[in-house]
Enzyme design. Structure first.
Site, PDB file in Angstrom:
ATOM      1  CG  HIS A  31      -2.054  -0.870   1.078  1.00 25.02           C
ATOM      2  ND1 HIS A  31      -3.287  -1.013   1.903  1.00 25.02           N
ATOM      3  CD2 HIS A  31      -2.524  -2.045   0.133  1.00 25.02           C
ATOM      4  CE1 HIS A  31      -3.888  -1.647   1.643  1.00 25.02           C
ATOM      5  NE2 HIS A  31      -3.561  -2.406   0.530  1.00 25.02           N
ATOM      6  CE1 TYR A  71      -4.920   3.741   8.710  1.00 24.96           C
ATOM      7  CE2 TYR A  71      -5.752   3.145  11.214  1.00 24.96           C
ATOM      8  CZ  TYR A  71      -5.022   3.078  10.004  1.00 24.96           C
ATOM      9  OH  TYR A  71      -3.995   2.194  10.257  1.00 24.96           O
ATOM     10  CE1 TYR A 112      -0.136   2.970   7.732  1.00 29.95           C
ATOM     11  CE2 TYR A 112      -1.188   3.747   9.686  1.00 29.95           C
ATOM     12  CZ  TYR A 112      -1.184   2.825   8.723  1.00 29.95           C
ATOM     13  OH  TYR A 112      -1.934   1.844   8.505  1.00 29.95           O
ATOM     14  N   PRO A 153      -3.755   0.308  18.719  1.00 31.59           N
ATOM     15  CG  PRO A 153      -5.363  -1.416  18.183  1.00 31.59           C
ATOM     16  CD  PRO A 153      -4.923  -0.497  19.254  1.00 31.59           C
ATOM     17  CE  LYS A 158       4.178   3.384  13.245  1.00 29.48           C
ATOM     18  NZ  LYS A 158       3.741   2.859  12.196  1.00 29.48           N
TER      19      LYS A 158
END
Ligand code: FAS
Ligand code: PHB
Length: 393
Positions: A75, A204, A388, A296, A300
């Site tokens: 991704h 998200y 990220y 979560p 990480k």
């Protein structure tokens, strides 16, 4: 009592314990792994899904990268949404990196296979694991094997890879350790469904009703999460409720793509941030969830466990090569430096994307404004992407 001698005793047969054993055995270092549950129980746990590029490199170094290249989804960005308005943050255009979607369960499965090929020494269903004196030069670990036989292992080092509820962190005396913790007033209700993912990348989502996350494991296995009341149980929520609540929180341009179906797994995970310092006490080292927990949201947890293993294995390999113990005894400081940066990002992203009980209208406006800023600022997006995809090791 039966006695064993080895160089490194590893408590915990999850991803961090297995990866550490594999990396050490690749360098001819003897290990023994103690796992509380059966292998099938360990492999039944549905956990993480996102691998940082650094994590993929370390897994490949350990010899478990083939399936990631074949079955993993690379991704180059992720979607976020605020009040049902979606936007995308590109990892490749901002920081030139990507992440790979490949389930932790699959990583653990491959690690077990590689360890079995190496005839690794793994004890399953162990009980009453007791680390005798980590300050002693030859540290002893006593436990009962699956038939109740008492066994003692004498080794140079003991590594606690036994997760948040393990025994190893407790072995550091309270006056020798400092714990930092934040518990979030909500949990994640997660489901797996044999349905095509709603989107080609993760979503998200934040709305006034709460957080939602859309992820996947493959083209016909989707992973969804909803922010929920942590004092509830998974069975309190019907599939019908889950899908209705999820669609309310999705961005407008994704709602029509959602394919619903029966959940094949449903669980609630509590959210907390936790770090213990230091990560060493005598010849005992802490790694992964035994040392830290992150919500979560920032994906990480598993990735931090892998970077801990990377730093500690480098120190142990240098030690056994006769290059001294400097890198090994710097492990705690080196690992904590990266841990705190990931803990910060996970806290920041969790605070931004969730709705907290008692939020005032002012707080809601600030959150919407910050998401608006993130949706339009290339600098804000670079900050998000850099953290990220995983800050460099
Ligand atoms: P683990 O907890 O995976 O492994 C520890 C092992 O030690 C277990 O197998 C346990 O049985 C064993 N053990 C415990 N006590 C023992 C003892 N006394 N003796 C011997 N063995 C013992 N991370 C993400 O990045 N994304 C996610 O979506 C995500 N979701 C999660 C959901 C849940 C419910 C949980 C609990 C965690 C989640 N995580 C997620 C974090 C998770 O992936 C961890 O970071 C990762 O499993 C860390 O690996 P380990 O450090 O090996 O710990
Ligand atoms: C998952 O796919 O399980 C997943 C993905 C991203 C997260 C958390 C969990 O931030």
């Amino acid at each position: 009592m039966v006695n064993f001698k080895t160089q490194v005793t590893i408590i915990g047969g999850g991803p961090s314990g297995l990866l550490l054993s594999q990396l050490l055995m690749n360098e001819g270092i003897d290990t023994i792994v103690l796992e509380k549950h059966s292998k099938s129980h360990v492999l039944s746990r549905i956990r993480a899904g996102v691998l940082e590029s650094g994590t993929v490199e370390i897994l490949k170094q350990a010899g478990v990268g083939e399936r990631i290249d074949i079955d993993g989804f690379v991704h180059e960005g992720t979607y976020l949404s605020s009040e049902n308005k979606g936007f995308r943050v590109s990892f490749s255009e901002t920081v030139g990196k990507s992440v790979t979607i490949f389930g932790q369960t699959e990583v653990t499965k491959d690690l077990y296979q590689k360890q079995e090929e190496r005839e690794a020494n793994i004890f399953f269903q162990v009980k009453n694991v007791n680390i005798i004196d980590p300050k002693c030069s030859k540290t002893e670990v006593i436990f009962e094997d699956e038939i109740g036989k008492e066994i003692k292992i004498v080794s140079d080092f003991v590594v606690g890879c036994d997760g948040f509820h393990g025994v190893s962190r407790q072995r550091i005396p309270l006056n020798q350790r400092k714990e930092y913790e934040r518990i979030y007033p909500f949990g994640w209700l997660g489901i797996l469904s044999e349905t095509p993912p709603v989107s080609d990348e993760l979503i998200y989502a934040n709305t006034c009703d709460g957080f939602a996350l859309c992820s996947m494991r493959n083209n016909n296995l989707s992973r969804y999460y909803l922010q929920c009341d942590v004092n509830t149980k998974a069975e309190d929520y019907s599939d019908d409720y889950f899908w209705k609540e999820l669609i309310k929180r999705l961005p407008e341009n994704s709602k029509d793509n959602l394919r619903t179906g029966p959940s094949i797994e449903k669980s609630i995970a509590p959210l907390r941030s936790f770090v213990v310092e230091p990560l060493q006490y005598g010849n005992l080292f802490l790694v992964g969830d035994a040392a830290h927990i992150v919500p979560p949201t920032g994906a990480k947890g598993l990735n931090l466990a892998v970077s801990d293993v990377h730093y500690l294995s480098e120190g142990l390999i240098a030690f056994y090569r006769g290059e001294g113990d400097k890198k090994l005894f710097n492990y705690s400081k080196t690992a904590l430096n990266r841990i705190w940066k990931a803990v910060r990002f996970s806290w920041w992203m969790t605070t931004l994307m969730h709705e907290f009980p008692g939020t005032k209208e002012f707080d809601r406006k600030i959150k919407i404004s910050e998401l608006e800023y993130l949706s339009h600022s290339s600098f804000a997006q670079a900050h998000f992407a850099e953290n990220y995809v995983g800050i460099p090791l």
